[in-house]
Design an enzyme around this catalytic site. Sequence first.
Site, PDB file in Angstrom:
ATOM      1  N   ARG A   1       0.699  -1.011  -0.018  1.00  0.00           N
ATOM      2  CA  ARG A   1      -0.368  -0.355  -0.179  1.00  0.00           C
ATOM      3  C   ARG A   1       0.712   1.360   0.183  1.00  0.00           C
ATOM      4  O   ARG A   1       1.862   1.038   0.661  1.00  0.00           O
ATOM      5  CB  ARG A   1      -1.002  -0.217   0.787  1.00  0.00           C
ATOM      6  CG  ARG A   1      -2.226  -1.015   1.645  1.00  0.00           C
ATOM      7  CD  ARG A   1      -2.941  -1.095   2.523  1.00  0.00           C
ATOM      8  NE  ARG A   1      -3.607  -2.354   2.410  1.00  0.00           N
ATOM      9  CZ  ARG A   1      -4.579  -2.228   1.371  1.00  0.00           C
ATOM     10  NH1 ARG A   1      -4.986  -1.908   0.420  1.00  0.00           N
ATOM     11  NH2 ARG A   1      -5.417  -3.522   1.505  1.00  0.00           N
ATOM     12  N   ASP A   2       0.069   2.369  -0.571  1.00  0.00           N
ATOM     13  CA  ASP A   2       1.197   3.406  -1.037  1.00  0.00           C
ATOM     14  C   ASP A   2       0.795   4.367   0.622  1.00  0.00           C
ATOM     15  O   ASP A   2      -0.001   3.929   1.276  1.00  0.00           O
ATOM     16  CB  ASP A   2       0.454   4.266  -2.226  1.00  0.00           C
ATOM     17  CG  ASP A   2       1.771   5.850  -1.974  1.00  0.00           C
ATOM     18  OD1 ASP A   2       2.644   5.625  -3.302  1.00  0.00           O
ATOM     19  OD2 ASP A   2       1.591   6.342  -1.306  1.00  0.00           O
TER      20      ASP A   2
ATOM     21  N   ASN B   1       5.101   6.582 -13.583  1.00  0.00           N
ATOM     22  CA  ASN B   1       5.770   8.135 -13.888  1.00  0.00           C
ATOM     23  C   ASN B   1       7.281   7.285 -14.312  1.00  0.00           C
ATOM     24  O   ASN B   1       7.806   6.676 -13.781  1.00  0.00           O
ATOM     25  CB  ASN B   1       5.641   8.876 -12.678  1.00  0.00           C
ATOM     26  CG  ASN B   1       4.163   9.303 -12.296  1.00  0.00           C
ATOM     27  OD1 ASN B   1       3.135   9.503 -13.127  1.00  0.00           O
ATOM     28  ND2 ASN B   1       3.894   9.474 -10.895  1.00  0.00           N
TER      29      ASN B   1
ATOM     30  N   GLU C   1       9.041  10.407  -8.414  1.00  0.00           N
ATOM     31  CA  GLU C   1       9.674  10.792  -6.636  1.00  0.00           C
ATOM     32  C   GLU C   1      10.410   9.964  -6.625  1.00  0.00           C
ATOM     33  O   GLU C   1      11.581   9.511  -5.831  1.00  0.00           O
ATOM     34  CB  GLU C   1       8.581  11.229  -5.295  1.00  0.00           C
ATOM     35  CG  GLU C   1       7.563  12.184  -5.703  1.00  0.00           C
ATOM     36  CD  GLU C   1       6.777  12.015  -4.652  1.00  0.00           C
ATOM     37  OE1 GLU C   1       6.661  11.719  -4.353  1.00  0.00           O
ATOM     38  OE2 GLU C   1       5.852  12.908  -4.939  1.00  0.00           O
ATOM     39  N   VAL C   2      10.266   8.639  -6.807  1.00  0.00           N
ATOM     40  CA  VAL C   2      11.080   6.849  -5.409  1.00  0.00           C
ATOM     41  C   VAL C   2      11.635   6.506  -7.380  1.00  0.00           C
ATOM     42  O   VAL C   2      10.895   5.982  -7.823  1.00  0.00           O
ATOM     43  CB  VAL C   2      10.260   6.350  -5.219  1.00  0.00           C
ATOM     44  CG1 VAL C   2      11.391   5.121  -4.714  1.00  0.00           C
ATOM     45  CG2 VAL C   2       9.710   6.825  -3.744  1.00  0.00           C
TER      46      VAL C   2
ATOM     47  N   HIS D   1       7.458   1.972 -10.723  1.00  0.00           N
ATOM     48  CA  HIS D   1       6.543   1.317  -9.842  1.00  0.00           C
ATOM     49  C   HIS D   1       5.331   1.457 -10.244  1.00  0.00           C
ATOM     50  O   HIS D   1       5.426   2.798 -10.957  1.00  0.00           O
ATOM     51  CB  HIS D   1       6.811   1.535  -8.952  1.00  0.00           C
ATOM     52  CG  HIS D   1       6.953   2.748  -8.109  1.00  0.00           C
ATOM     53  ND1 HIS D   1       7.805   3.977  -8.313  1.00  0.00           N
ATOM     54  CD2 HIS D   1       6.119   4.361  -7.910  1.00  0.00           C
ATOM     55  CE1 HIS D   1       7.584   5.533  -8.203  1.00  0.00           C
ATOM     56  NE2 HIS D   1       6.407   5.196  -7.627  1.00  0.00           N
TER      57      HIS D   1
ATOM     58  N   HIS E   1       0.922   2.146  -9.955  1.00  0.00           N
ATOM     59  CA  HIS E   1       0.185   2.481  -9.016  1.00  0.00           C
ATOM     60  C   HIS E   1      -1.020   1.969  -9.825  1.00  0.00           C
ATOM     61  O   HIS E   1      -0.983   1.753 -10.593  1.00  0.00           O
ATOM     62  CB  HIS E   1       0.486   4.032  -8.912  1.00  0.00           C
ATOM     63  CG  HIS E   1       1.651   5.527  -8.881  1.00  0.00           C
ATOM     64  ND1 HIS E   1       1.556   5.734  -7.415  1.00  0.00           N
ATOM     65  CD2 HIS E   1       2.688   5.403  -9.254  1.00  0.00           C
ATOM     66  CE1 HIS E   1       2.048   6.716  -7.234  1.00  0.00           C
ATOM     67  NE2 HIS E   1       2.989   7.018  -8.432  1.00  0.00           N
TER      68      HIS E   1
HETATM   69  P1  5GP Z   1       5.861   8.225  -7.707  1.00  0.00           P
HETATM   70  O1  5GP Z   1       5.815   9.554  -7.605  1.00  0.00           O
HETATM   71  O2  5GP Z   1       7.868   7.850  -7.563  1.00  0.00           O
HETATM   72  O3  5GP Z   1       5.730   8.036  -8.967  1.00  0.00           O
HETATM   73  O4  5GP Z   1       5.480   7.501  -6.726  1.00  0.00           O
HETATM   74  C1  5GP Z   1       6.022   7.005  -5.391  1.00  0.00           C
HETATM   75  C2  5GP Z   1       4.573   7.013  -4.577  1.00  0.00           C
HETATM   76  O5  5GP Z   1       5.717   6.137  -3.601  1.00  0.00           O
HETATM   77  C3  5GP Z   1       4.224   8.229  -3.977  1.00  0.00           C
HETATM   78  O6  5GP Z   1       2.815   7.739  -4.606  1.00  0.00           O
HETATM   79  C4  5GP Z   1       4.570   8.087  -1.890  1.00  0.00           C
HETATM   80  O7  5GP Z   1       3.393   8.193  -1.130  1.00  0.00           O
HETATM   81  C5  5GP Z   1       4.931   6.582  -2.398  1.00  0.00           C
HETATM   82  N1  5GP Z   1       6.230   6.511  -1.263  1.00  0.00           N
HETATM   83  C6  5GP Z   1       7.037   6.814  -0.981  1.00  0.00           C
HETATM   84  N2  5GP Z   1       7.896   7.064   0.326  1.00  0.00           N
HETATM   85  C7  5GP Z   1       6.936   5.039   0.686  1.00  0.00           C
HETATM   86  C8  5GP Z   1       7.287   4.400   1.599  1.00  0.00           C
HETATM   87  O8  5GP Z   1       8.346   5.173   2.424  1.00  0.00           O
HETATM   88  N3  5GP Z   1       6.670   4.198   2.232  1.00  0.00           N
HETATM   89  C9  5GP Z   1       5.483   3.789   0.893  1.00  0.00           C
HETATM   90  N4  5GP Z   1       4.516   2.722   1.123  1.00  0.00           N
HETATM   91  N5  5GP Z   1       4.976   4.193  -0.154  1.00  0.00           N
HETATM   92  C10 5GP Z   1       5.979   5.482  -0.310  1.00  0.00           C
END
Ligand code: 5GP
Length: 138
Positions: free
Chosen positions: A52-53, A110, A118-119, A123, A125
């Site tokens: 889960r996010d 993304n 961001e990460v 991944h 979503h």
């Molecule tokens: P991005 O913007 O990279 O596509 O999405 C990164 C997602 O990772 C975001 O929706 C954010 O809430 C989620 N996220 C970031 N850090 C963590 C974490 O430590 N644990 C979990 N479960 N989700 C995370």
Amino acid sequence: MPTALWRIKLTIMPLKPNKENDMATETVFSKIIRREAQADILYQDELVTAFRDIRPRAPVHILLVPNQLIPTVNDVEPKHEAALGRLFTVARKLAAEHGIADKGYRLIMNCNAHGGQEVYHIHLHLVGGRALGPMLSR
Ligand code: 5GP
């Protein structure tokens, strides 16, 4: 070494927490996959993990990740196809289990800054449980 080459070199190596280079590019998602960081893991097999996010944007917001570190979609290679295909079969299964398959949901991946990544561990979503509106804000 230029950043792009450095990333390519890392993506052909399996995740090993004791390797200095891997540690340099690892994100929290690698730690979640290895169960070294806490997360609500819903599914895991030899190729992918789903959890889960931490900041859900909808009633259902699940992240599906390959177990092997692939920083961005720009780093994807043919050898990753099995894991990336598995993301979709697991997304389908989790959508059904969460009761959102019939009404529908959105799958988002993304890439880099303009994509809102961001990460830097790719991944998918899986977002649903409410009407999500148009795909992009204008
Ligand atoms: P991005 O913007 O990279 O596509 O999405 C990164 C997602 O990772 C975001 O929706 C954010 O809430 C989620 N996220 C970031 N850090 C963590 C974490 O430590 N644990 C979990 N479960 N989700 C995370």
